[in-house]
Design a protein around this motif. Sequence first.
Motif, short mmCIF file in Angstrom:
data_model
loop_
_atom_site.label_atom_id
_atom_site.label_comp_id
_atom_site.label_asym_id
_atom_site.label_seq_id
_atom_site.Cartn_x
_atom_site.Cartn_y
_atom_site.Cartn_z
N ALA A 7 8.27 -7.80 14.64
CA ALA A 7 7.98 -6.33 14.71
C ALA A 7 7.87 -5.84 13.11
CB ALA A 7 9.16 -5.68 14.58
N ASN A 8 6.69 -5.52 13.14
CA ASN A 8 6.66 -4.77 11.36
C ASN A 8 5.70 -3.79 11.98
OD1 ASN A 8 4.95 -4.61 9.00
ND2 ASN A 8 2.70 -5.16 8.80
N TRP A 9 7.24 -2.94 11.00
CA TRP A 9 7.61 -1.77 11.10
C TRP A 9 6.25 -0.57 9.74
CZ3 TRP A 9 13.43 -0.68 11.26
CH2 TRP A 9 13.53 -1.12 12.62
N LYS A 10 6.10 -1.60 9.15
CA LYS A 10 5.23 -0.96 8.02
C LYS A 10 5.40 0.26 7.53
CE LYS A 10 0.98 -2.29 9.97
NZ LYS A 10 -0.50 -2.51 10.65
N MET A 11 5.37 1.75 6.98
CA MET A 11 5.84 1.93 5.85
C MET A 11 6.72 3.18 6.97
SD MET A 11 4.98 3.88 2.09
CE MET A 11 4.21 4.77 2.93
N TYR A 160 -2.83 -14.13 13.05
CA TYR A 160 -4.26 -14.28 13.11
C TYR A 160 -4.75 -12.99 13.57
CZ TYR A 160 -9.22 -13.85 14.63
OH TYR A 160 -10.24 -13.37 14.92
N GLU A 161 -5.45 -12.44 12.50
CA GLU A 161 -5.10 -10.63 12.56
C GLU A 161 -6.31 -10.08 12.59
OE1 GLU A 161 -1.09 -8.14 12.43
OE2 GLU A 161 -1.13 -8.86 10.55
N PRO A 162 -7.73 -10.29 12.92
CA PRO A 162 -8.55 -9.70 12.76
C PRO A 162 -7.75 -8.12 12.15
CG PRO A 162 -8.09 -10.75 15.67
CD PRO A 162 -7.28 -9.95 15.74
N TRP A 164 -9.85 -5.62 12.14
CA TRP A 164 -10.90 -4.19 13.03
C TRP A 164 -9.98 -4.75 14.07
CZ3 TRP A 164 -12.45 -6.58 17.56
CH2 TRP A 164 -12.30 -7.58 18.07
N ALA A 165 -9.37 -4.97 14.25
CA ALA A 165 -8.74 -5.09 15.70
C ALA A 165 -6.73 -4.37 15.86
CB ALA A 165 -7.74 -6.60 16.23
N ILE A 166 -6.71 -4.05 14.02
CA ILE A 166 -5.37 -3.65 13.37
C ILE A 166 -5.19 -1.98 13.32
CG2 ILE A 166 -3.67 -3.59 11.99
CD1 ILE A 166 -4.66 -5.96 10.90
N GLY A 167 -3.98 -1.19 14.30
CA GLY A 167 -4.17 -0.18 14.81
C GLY A 167 -5.82 0.30 15.57
N THR A 168 -6.09 0.18 15.35
CA THR A 168 -6.56 0.60 16.17
C THR A 168 -6.76 0.98 17.92
OG1 THR A 168 -8.68 -1.63 16.17
CG2 THR A 168 -8.74 -0.40 14.04
N GLY A 198 -2.94 -7.12 16.23
CA GLY A 198 -3.59 -6.40 16.52
C GLY A 198 -3.86 -5.86 17.55
N SER A 199 -3.46 -4.05 17.82
CA SER A 199 -3.08 -3.39 18.55
C SER A 199 -1.98 -4.08 19.59
CB SER A 199 -4.28 -3.38 19.21
OG SER A 199 -4.70 -2.24 18.06
N VAL A 200 -1.59 -4.40 19.89
CA VAL A 200 -0.71 -5.57 20.20
C VAL A 200 0.25 -4.74 21.13
CG1 VAL A 200 1.22 -7.06 21.16
CG2 VAL A 200 -0.54 -7.68 19.29
N LYS A 201 0.17 -4.51 22.45
CA LYS A 201 1.15 -3.22 23.36
C LYS A 201 1.63 -4.07 24.40
CE LYS A 201 -2.14 -0.03 22.65
NZ LYS A 201 -3.50 -0.08 22.70
N LEU A 217 3.47 -13.59 18.48
CA LEU A 217 2.68 -11.70 18.58
C LEU A 217 3.24 -11.39 16.95
CD1 LEU A 217 3.10 -10.80 22.11
CD2 LEU A 217 0.68 -11.61 20.85
N LEU A 218 2.64 -10.99 16.54
CA LEU A 218 2.44 -9.73 15.16
C LEU A 218 2.46 -8.80 16.05
CD1 LEU A 218 3.73 -9.11 12.66
CD2 LEU A 218 1.69 -10.00 11.35
N VAL A 219 3.49 -7.45 15.89
CA VAL A 219 3.18 -5.94 16.46
C VAL A 219 3.83 -4.85 15.22
CG1 VAL A 219 3.63 -4.40 18.36
CG2 VAL A 219 4.36 -7.36 18.62
N GLY A 220 2.90 -4.00 14.94
CA GLY A 220 2.62 -3.40 13.28
C GLY A 220 3.23 -1.67 15.08
N GLY A 221 2.25 -1.50 15.57
CA GLY A 221 2.35 0.35 15.66
C GLY A 221 3.53 0.64 17.02
N ALA A 222 3.19 -0.60 17.82
CA ALA A 222 4.45 -0.19 19.44
C ALA A 222 5.50 -0.75 18.99
CB ALA A 222 3.19 -1.24 20.44
P1 PGA Z 1 -1.04 -2.68 14.79
O1 PGA Z 1 -0.60 -3.25 13.68
O2 PGA Z 1 0.14 -3.47 15.95
O3 PGA Z 1 -0.26 -1.82 14.79
O4 PGA Z 1 -2.62 -3.10 15.09
C1 PGA Z 1 -0.42 -5.05 13.68
C2 PGA Z 1 -0.49 -5.37 12.20
O5 PGA Z 1 -0.45 -4.69 11.11
O6 PGA Z 1 0.70 -6.37 11.87
#
Ligand code: PGA
Length: 237
Positions: A7-11, A160-162, A164-168, A198-201, A217-222
């Motif tokens: 889980a990548n909570w970012k800021m 592997y995080e394309p 263009w797929a991150i947060g989109t 990259g936009s994993v839900k 999986l590396l999961v950001g927003g979700a």
């Molecule tokens: P996302 O971010 O799941 O919000 O696309 C993934 C990440 O940046 O690690």
Amino acid sequence: MKKLIVANWKMNPNSQEEAKNKFEEIREGSRGLKSEVVVCPPSVYLYASGFGEGVISMGAQNVYFEEKGAFTGEISCVMLKDLGVEYVIIGHSERRKYFLETDEIINKKIKTALQAGLKVIFCIGETAEDRNNGDKEDVLERQIKIGLDGVVSENLNIAYEPVWAIGTGDNCSVKETKESIEFIKKFLNPENRILYGGSVKSENSGSYIKEAETDGLLVGGASLDPKELIDIVKSAE
Ligand code: PGA
């Protein structure tokens, strides 16, 4: 090999209380599940996490490669280790883009982190422009070859995080992910886990594990929604 869900909570979030509540919900929801769950909050909340009581692991989102000294604003591997942190994300595309991290800087960080006994989640991925120009494989190869120059370790995981797929919401297709994972595998040892991000839900997560044959999986927003994160972890079981 256990699946690795990060889980990548970012800021986020904006308060200790919110962070604590999320940790607790994720910890409770992760009990008894087979995958390894790692939560990477902003570093100011690492201390508040209680370190998962053995159920979940803690990760940092960044680290500096020097051991100590006059580096205002930075945090060392030794400090993270001392705090009980197990993992660190290195080379995220947001760090490459906004903080101008080069492949060479990333290589130094990876080496220092592994030497300090931290487990690394090394992020790579092509931009939309790279992909449209047909440069995807060249970019991935460059990121891996420079980023991992002189590095061999079982504590190395690749995400592997394309870009263009991150947060989109435009997540990479299973077919394309599988092809990229196969390409990346050629440069690694079998013990290195390869994750997709990259936009994993929860609605698409299972297919990356089961059909694209990723190791996690590396999961950001979700990941900021504990229930959603637990559903993602369950989909990998
Ligand atoms: P996302 O971010 O799941 O919000 O696309 C993934 C990440 O940046 O690690």
